[in-house]
Write an enzyme that holds these catalytic residues in place. Structure first.
Site, PDB file in Angstrom:
ATOM      1  N   SER A 122      11.619   4.861  17.667  1.00 49.10           N
ATOM      2  CA  SER A 122      11.757   6.298  17.875  1.00 49.10           C
ATOM      3  C   SER A 122      13.216   6.723  17.740  1.00 49.10           C
ATOM      4  O   SER A 122      14.121   6.065  18.256  1.00 49.10           O
ATOM      5  CB  SER A 122      11.232   6.682  19.264  1.00 49.10           C
ATOM      6  N   GLY A 182       9.340  11.163  14.732  1.00 45.56           N
ATOM      7  CA  GLY A 182       7.933  11.135  15.100  1.00 45.56           C
ATOM      8  C   GLY A 182       7.380   9.761  15.428  1.00 45.56           C
ATOM      9  O   GLY A 182       6.160   9.600  15.535  1.00 45.56           O
ATOM     10  N   ARG A 183       8.258   8.765  15.624  1.00 40.67           N
ATOM     11  CA  ARG A 183       7.788   7.417  15.943  1.00 40.67           C
ATOM     12  C   ARG A 183       7.791   7.195  17.453  1.00 40.67           C
ATOM     13  O   ARG A 183       8.352   7.987  18.210  1.00 40.67           O
ATOM     14  CB  ARG A 183       8.668   6.369  15.270  1.00 40.67           C
ATOM     15  N   HIS A 217      16.019  20.647  17.106  1.00 38.73           N
ATOM     16  CA  HIS A 217      15.524  19.322  17.481  1.00 38.73           C
ATOM     17  C   HIS A 217      15.280  18.542  16.196  1.00 38.73           C
ATOM     18  O   HIS A 217      14.793  19.102  15.208  1.00 38.73           O
ATOM     19  CB  HIS A 217      14.222  19.446  18.273  1.00 38.73           C
ATOM     20  N   SER A 241       0.805  -1.220   0.000  1.00 39.76           N
ATOM     21  CA  SER A 241       0.000   0.000   0.000  1.00 39.76           C
ATOM     22  C   SER A 241       0.839   1.272   0.000  1.00 39.76           C
ATOM     23  O   SER A 241       0.391   2.303   0.485  1.00 39.76           O
ATOM     24  CB  SER A 241      -0.960   0.012   1.196  1.00 39.76           C
ATOM     25  N   ASN A 257      18.730  16.461  20.201  1.00 38.62           N
ATOM     26  CA  ASN A 257      18.770  17.918  20.273  1.00 38.62           C
ATOM     27  C   ASN A 257      20.236  18.349  20.242  1.00 38.62           C
ATOM     28  O   ASN A 257      21.081  17.708  20.858  1.00 38.62           O
ATOM     29  CB  ASN A 257      18.112  18.421  21.564  1.00 38.62           C
ATOM     30  N   SER A 311      13.625  14.731  14.892  1.00 38.27           N
ATOM     31  CA  SER A 311      12.896  13.544  15.327  1.00 38.27           C
ATOM     32  C   SER A 311      12.225  12.881  14.135  1.00 38.27           C
ATOM     33  O   SER A 311      11.926  13.544  13.130  1.00 38.27           O
ATOM     34  CB  SER A 311      11.843  13.936  16.366  1.00 38.27           C
TER      35      SER A 311
END
Length: 345
Positions: free
Chosen positions: A218, A212-213, A208, A173, A222, A210
């Site tokens: 994750s 986002g997990r 920062h 998908s 920083n 990231s």
């Protein structure tokens, strides 16, 4: 204010920049017309003196190829010309400005997918393709409009989004494999140092980064950084060391608190070097990251070419660690071809 700051963001310079891009004034526009337009569009914090300085700088570049930096008349290089054009726009209340490069890579290949990063994500790596798409959106806006410490300095807030899209993986998908978010605040200022008719500047900031997990997938860190920038004609060079801000250790791997990746600096490095050159309508740049202790890092080479109107062809090659946060400890070679929506510098 006697204007110009040096700022370099190669690849370190969006989809929306088609309508948020630089609006360089036509050479036929008079200084009076420029002032009238700037006064009509500028934020209330912008003084008349600053408006006049912006328009005078543009006129000086058009007629003589020079600008005044902290009281000295100097040659305007490729980066200085971009900054003068940006200043005509970022004083407006209604405009965002490109920060790093904004681009779309419909074809972005890798020599090896990183299977370890996806073992806990329902084995999606089994369906991932070695060829995917990538895009980057990067914007900034000024937080100050008047000089603070020296003439021409400014504070900005910036945001960069990178997305890796498995658009060719129909069987699973076509998911977004990874997204990285990079908000930052930084201060930029010109230096009163012009060796060999060059222009120099500094940038200091905190950012920062990231993906986002959550859980074991994750990734974030920083850091504070300082950057020295050198510009001479069509050549731009920079060096950016940084310091990672320490985080507490995780009490368990799935804990939402604590350091997601305590060894990230071992792979992402602690300094980045950049160099770029404009060959007429072509721009070539390279960035290299390095960790002095582990000798890990990366190198990336970029080329933009004329394409159509403001659109540019974009070719990039990457080798090493940290092409994305999920792959910070995975070495790979990547090649991409696509479209850039703004200049490298």
């Amino acid at each position: 204010m006697e204007l110009i700051l040096q700022q370099l963001n190669y690849t370190k310079l969006g989809l929306v920049s088609l309508f948020l891009g630089l609006n360089v004034q036509a050479a036929t526009q008079t200084q009076s017309e420029c002032i009238d337009q700037q006064v009509a569009n500028s934020a209330s914090e912008v003084t008349l003196g600053e408006v006049r300085a912006i328009c005078a700088a543009q006129k000086s570049i058009e007629e003589e190829g020079t600008v005044i930096i902290r009281g000295k008349t100097v040659k305007a290089g490729v980066l200085t010309r971009r900054i003068v054009a940006e200043r005509q726009n970022d004083s407006s209340e209604f405009t965002l400005t490109p920060h790093r490069m904004n681009y779309i890579l419909p074809v972005y290949s890798t020599n090896q997918i990183n299977p370890e990063a996806y073992r806990n994500l329902n084995a999606l790596d089994d369906g991932y393709k070695k060829v995917e798409s990538k895009f980057q959106l990067s914007l900034k806006l000024p937080l100050s409009y008047s000089s603070l410490l020296v003439d021409g300095d400014r504070i900005y807030a910036g945001f960069t989004l990178e997305a890796w899209w498995q658009v060719y993986a129909d069987e699973i998908s076509s998911p977004f494999r990874e997204t990285n978010y990079r908000p930052e605040i930084f201060y930029v200022a010109p230096l009163d140092w012009h060796p060999n008719d060059a222009n120099t500047g500094v940038m200091v900031g905190i950012e920062h980064q990231s993906n986002g997990r959550a859980g074991t997938s994750s990734r974030s860190w920083n850091r504070v950084y300082a950057e020295f920038i050198y510009e001479q004609g069509n050549l731009v060079w920079s060096v950016r060391p940084w310091y990672r801000l320490a985080e507490d250790e995780k009490t368990e791997p799935t804990s939402p608190k604590g350091d997601d990746n305590p060894d990230i600096a071992d792979y992402m490095g602690n300094v980045e070097y950049g160099i770029g050159y404009a060959f007429g309508k072509y721009e070539l740049s390279a960035e290299m990251r390095q960790n002095f202790s582990t000798h890990n890092g990366s190198i990336q080479v970029n080329l933009t070419t004329p394409l159509y109107g403001k659109l540019k062809g974009y070719i990039t090659v990457f080798n090493g660690y940290g092409e994305s946060l999920i792959d910070y400890n995975h070495s790979q070679t990547r090649f991409g071809i696509g479209i850039a929506l703004n200049n490298m510098f």
